[in-house]
Design an enzyme around this catalytic site. Sequence first.
Site, PDB file in Angstrom:
ATOM      1  N   ASP A 490       0.726  -0.742   0.285  1.00 48.97           N
ATOM      2  CA  ASP A 490       0.284   0.130   0.431  1.00 48.97           C
ATOM      3  C   ASP A 490       0.981   1.559   0.415  1.00 48.97           C
ATOM      4  O   ASP A 490       2.013   1.134   0.331  1.00 48.97           O
ATOM      5  CB  ASP A 490      -1.108  -0.316   1.504  1.00 48.97           C
ATOM      6  CG  ASP A 490      -1.327   1.433   1.586  1.00 48.97           C
ATOM      7  OD1 ASP A 490      -3.028   1.402   0.595  1.00 48.97           O
ATOM      8  OD2 ASP A 490      -1.897   1.213   2.398  1.00 48.97           O
ATOM      9  N   ASP A 811      -1.288  -0.885   5.664  1.00 55.74           N
ATOM     10  CA  ASP A 811      -1.531  -0.200   7.345  1.00 55.74           C
ATOM     11  C   ASP A 811      -3.021  -0.439   8.442  1.00 55.74           C
ATOM     12  O   ASP A 811      -2.831  -0.805   9.707  1.00 55.74           O
ATOM     13  CB  ASP A 811      -1.324   0.898   7.242  1.00 55.74           C
ATOM     14  CG  ASP A 811      -2.567   1.547   6.460  1.00 55.74           C
ATOM     15  OD1 ASP A 811      -3.307   0.895   5.528  1.00 55.74           O
ATOM     16  OD2 ASP A 811      -2.964   2.794   6.084  1.00 55.74           O
ATOM     17  N   ASP A 815      -7.007  -2.035   4.069  1.00 55.84           N
ATOM     18  CA  ASP A 815      -6.130  -3.354   3.607  1.00 55.84           C
ATOM     19  C   ASP A 815      -6.579  -4.414   3.818  1.00 55.84           C
ATOM     20  O   ASP A 815      -6.219  -5.212   3.843  1.00 55.84           O
ATOM     21  CB  ASP A 815      -4.995  -3.100   3.669  1.00 55.84           C
ATOM     22  CG  ASP A 815      -4.400  -1.765   2.950  1.00 55.84           C
ATOM     23  OD1 ASP A 815      -5.145  -1.669   2.600  1.00 55.84           O
ATOM     24  OD2 ASP A 815      -3.752  -1.320   4.064  1.00 55.84           O
TER      25      ASP A 815
END
Length: 1123
Positions: A490, A811, A815
Amino acid sequence: MLRFHVGGKVVESVDLIRKKHWAWRLDVWPFAIIYAVWLIAIVPSLDILDAAIVFGGLLAVHILVLLFTAWSVSFKCFVQYSKVNDIHHADACKIIPAKFSGSKEVVPLQFRNVLAGSSSSVDVEEIYFDFRKQHFIYSKEKETFCKLPYPSKETFGYYLKSTGHGSEAKVATATEKWGRNVFEYPQPTFQKLMKENCMEPFFVFQVFCVGLWCLDEYWYYSLFTLFMLFMFESTMAKSRLKTLTELRRVRVDSQTLMVHRCGKWVKLFGTDLLPGDVVSIGRSSGPNGEDKSVPADMLLLSGSAIVNEAILTGESTPQWKVSIIGRSNEEKFSAKRDKSHVLFGGTKILQHTPDKSFHLKTPDGGCLAVVLRTGFGTSQGKLMRTILFSTERVTANSWESGLFILFLVIFAVIAAGYVLKKGLEDPTRSRYKLFLSCSLIITSVIPPELPMELSIAVNTSLIALARRGIFCTEPFRIPFAGKVDICCFDKTGTLTSDDMEFCGVVGLADSAELESDMTKVPVRAVEILASCHALVFVDNKLVGDPLEKAALKGIEWTYKSDEKAMPKKGGGQAVQIIQRHHFASHLKRMAVVVRIQEEFFAFVKGAPETIQKKLIDLPASYIETYKKYTRQGSRVLALAFKSIPEMTVSEARSLDRDAVESDLTFAGFAVFNCPIRADSATVLSELKGSSHDLVMITGDQALTACHVASQVHIISKPTLILGPTRNGDGYEWISPDETQRICYSENEVSALSESHDLCIGGDCIELLQQTSAVLQVIPYVKVFARVAPEQKELIMTTFKTVGRMTLMCGDGTNDVGALKQAHVGVALLNAVPSTQTGNSSSETSKDETTKSVRSKKPKPASEAGKSLSLNGEGPSKSRAISRSDSASHSSGNRHLTAAEMQRQKLKKLMDELNEEGDGRAAPIVKLGDASMASPFTAKHASVAPTTDIIRQGRSTLVTTLQMFKILGLNCLATAYVLSVMNLDGVKLGDVQATISGVFTAAFFLFISHARPLPTLSAARPHPNVFCSYVLLSLLGQFALHLFFLISSVKEAEKYMPDECIEPDSDFHPNLVNTVSYMVNMMIQVATFAVNYMGHPFNQSISENKPFLYALLASVGFFYGHHL
C-alpha cells in the site's frame, strides 16, 4: 448422502450423517467376529506364544482403528456414522471448512421449534448447527445452510424508524435467536489439551515405538525418548493454554445502558443487549476512571462520537463517527462502505455529542444507536475467532511430510521383508523376536522426532519475530514467507509517512505557479481549508487526519471546540460549521455547510477528477495543473464552494448532500507533499535484489503513485498508464507526460510489460472484469491506482490464481481484505496509543518490553512512571497490577501516588521480563498486538518487517528441508543396520542407543536455532521437499554411506574370532559391534555436517557456535572413545 454447499469464508460444505448404534459400528462388530475366530480356531491349533503374538497383532489393529477415528474425521464418519438422504433423519453434520480455515469437524445437528413471528403463535421448525462460535441455520428457500442473519443489511429508512423491540414476546424471540451478548468459550484444562496433544498420530506412534524398544531391552533409550516427548508436548499445551487464558480476559464490559424496550427506556446490562435494540450510548467510565468499551456493533441513529478503534485496527488516529441522518432512506446499509456510521464492539468512545432534535430522545444525554451484531458476530468477535481457531498445531507441509514418510516406508518394508524371509528359513528362531525385529525396522524408519523438529523450527521463528515487534496469529504461514515471489505494498502510511506537508495553493487566476504565501491566496480558498475537514477536540487536544491538521497549520488558522475556525492573526472572518457531510471513499469527497457572518456557503474538497464533474465553469488549465503536481508525487485536492440562499440553520442542516455538492465554483488546488519513509527505498531495493517482484496498490492518483513507485524501485522502465482515449470510445496506454500513446489490447499486455512498467486505475479494473480480461492483464501490472478496498482483494486473488506466492503489506485499515487473501499479510500498526484502561499494557508496553528483554534491564523508575493516559485523568494501570494489587488500592477508590505508581510499573516490567525473558516460549498473541487485518502484525511505522518475515520464512523453509534430508538419511541407514547387519549378529547396546539419541536431539535443536543472515540473498530456497535435488542428494549420500559401512564391517570381521552368532542373543560388546556403531555414528555426524544449509540463508556452521561445538564434541567423544 445429502451434501450442502455453503461456500462461505468459514464453511465450504456440509454433509448430513446419522450416528450408528454402538453394536453396528465398524470398530465393534467386525472385531467381535475376529476375536471369536481367534478363540475358536487359532488358540487350539498354535502353541500359546504364537497365539499370543497373533492376539497382540489383532489388538494393535483394533487400537489403530479406534485411534484413526480420533485422527481422521472422514474415517470416523465412515466407521461410526451412516449417510442419510433426508435432513430429518440426520443427527450430526460433517463440516468441511474453507481452505486454510482449519480441519474437518463433526458437530451435532439440532432441531427446535421457534415462533414464526412475534405476532403469530405458530411454531416453525428450525434446523441448525453451531460451528466455531457461529450459528448456521437451514434455509428451505436456498436449500442450504446460511449463517445466522443479523439485522445489518437493511435500508437507512428502516433503521431510522426503529424503536427497539416493542413487546416481551419480541424480546423472547430475539433472545432465543441470537443469545446473550457474551464471549463464551469453555476454558480447556491443561489435562484436556495434553490429552489432545497425546492423541496426535505422531505421538501415539512414538509411544508405540518406545513400547517396542522396551520389549527389545532398550530401557534407557526408550525412557529418555518418552521423557523428551512428554516435556515437549506439555510445553506446547502450556503455551496454548496461556493464549486461551489471555483471550478469556476479553469480555463485554459490565456496564449498564439505557435501552428502549416495549415503548419505554429501561436499564440493562451490556451483556443483555440484542440485535435490533435501540440504546443510548456515550462515553462512560468505570469506578476507577477507566473508559468502558462499546458492548456490541451498533449503528448511530443520532448524534456523533469520537472513537478509539486501536484494539481492532491498530489505527492510532481516533475516528469520527456520525449518524445516518441525511442518508437516503431507500439506500441499503453496507458494513464495508458505511464504517463511519458504526460503533464497533470493543472500541472506546472518547467523546460524544447527542442530537436533541431527533424524534426519540435519550434520557441520559447519550447518542442514539441501534444494535447490529452481538457476541461473536461483532468485529471484535471475528478477531477473537481468528485467533482462537486459526492457531492450529504448527505443521510445515504436512502432506509433503506424509509422502516423504511413505517414500521411506517402502525401503523399510523391503528391509523387514528380507529379515522375515531369512528368519522363517531358520526353524530354531523365536517367532516373537522375529516379529519384534520386523516391527522395529518398519517403525525405525519413521523418525519420531519429525513433528517435534518441525514445530521447534517454526516456534524459533515465532519468537524471533515477536522480539522484533512482529506478532503472528497463524504460525503455519511462516514457511509460506520463504516461498513468496511477489510483494505488494500500500502507498499512503506504508511506503510514505503519515505526516503531510502543506505546500500551498495552485490554479488561481490561470497561473500554474504554486502560491505558498497565504496572504496572497483568495480568502475563499483559505476558508475552505480552515473549515472543510473532520478534525475534532478530544480532551482539549485536536485529533484527526494528518493531512487536514497540516493544512490548518499551513494557513495559520485555529479551530475551536465549538466548531468555529478563526485566523490566528489579521482580520479575517470566523467560519462557523453548521453541517458536515463526511468523506466517503466511494464518493472521494467531503463537504460542509458553513455560516460566515449571516451568509451560508457550501464548501467542498475532494479528488480533482470527481470535483471536475461538479463545477459550473471549468478553468482551461484545470487538468494540466493538477497533473503537473501529481506527476511530481504531490497529493492534490480540489477546493470548491457555492453560496446558499438565506435560510434557517435547521433548513441548512437538513440540506441534501447532492444539493450541497452541485453547481460549484472552483477555488484552487491544495497541494500536499507526503514524504517517503526513510527506509522504504532501501528495503524495497533489497526485496528486488532477492528475486521478488514488487507491486504498489494504492487509493491515490495514478501519476502520484507512479512517481512514488519510481523512487522506491518498484518502477525502473518507462511507465504507461491505462486510461480512456481522447474521444472516450475505448482505452489506451498513455505515458505520464502524455507524449506516448499505445492502443490497448488485452492480448498484447504481456509483451508490452517486458519493455514498460504498467499502471492501471480502479475504473480500468471494472472494465477488465466486464471483459473477463483480469487474468490477462493484472499479473503484468506494477502499479494499481485509485483502487477500492474490494478491488485490492481481487488483485490478490488474481495473483494467487496464476500461481504466485503473495505478500501484502498495508496499514491494516482499508487493506483488510487483501491482507487476509495474501499468503503472507503484514499489517503495520503505528504504535498503538495507551488509553486509560485495565489492559493498556497489552497494547503499548509490548514494544518497550521486547526492548527491555533484549537489554535484560528494566527501565529506570522515573521513565516507568511517566505513562499517562490519553484522557489526561491520571496514570494508566497495567494489567499485571489490575490482577493483583488493584483490589487493595481501588477499594478506597483513590488515585495512586507517584511512588506507588512507579513501584507497580517496575513490578509489571519485572513480571513481563520473567514471563518472556526466557525467550523459548512461543509468544502469546494479545488483542491489540494482532490486528483483525492479517496473520502478521508489526508494531513498526516502516516496511522493514517484510524483510524480517521473509528472512525468517526462508530460514524456516531451509531448516525443514534439511531436517527432512537428515532424518531420511538416518532412517535409511538405520533400516539397513537393523535388517542386514542384525542378521549378521550386529547389535546396538542400550547405552549406545541412548548416547546416539542424545547427540541427534542436540544436533536438531541447534540446527533449528540457526539464525537467518541479515541480508536477503538473490537465490531462493527450494519450495518443496519433493524435487530432483533432494531425492538425488538423498540416494547419492545413502549409497556412499552404505559402501563405507559395509566395507568397514567387512574389514572388522577379519579380526573377529570365528564364533556362532545368534541373531536374537543379548547384546555383548565385540569388535564388529563397536566398529559398526562408531561408523554409524560418524555417518550421522557427517550427515548433519554435510546437509546443514548455511549461506545464503542461514548462518554457516562456523557462525552457528552451538552446532559447531556439538559437532566437535561428538567427534572428540567418539575419537576419544575409539582410543
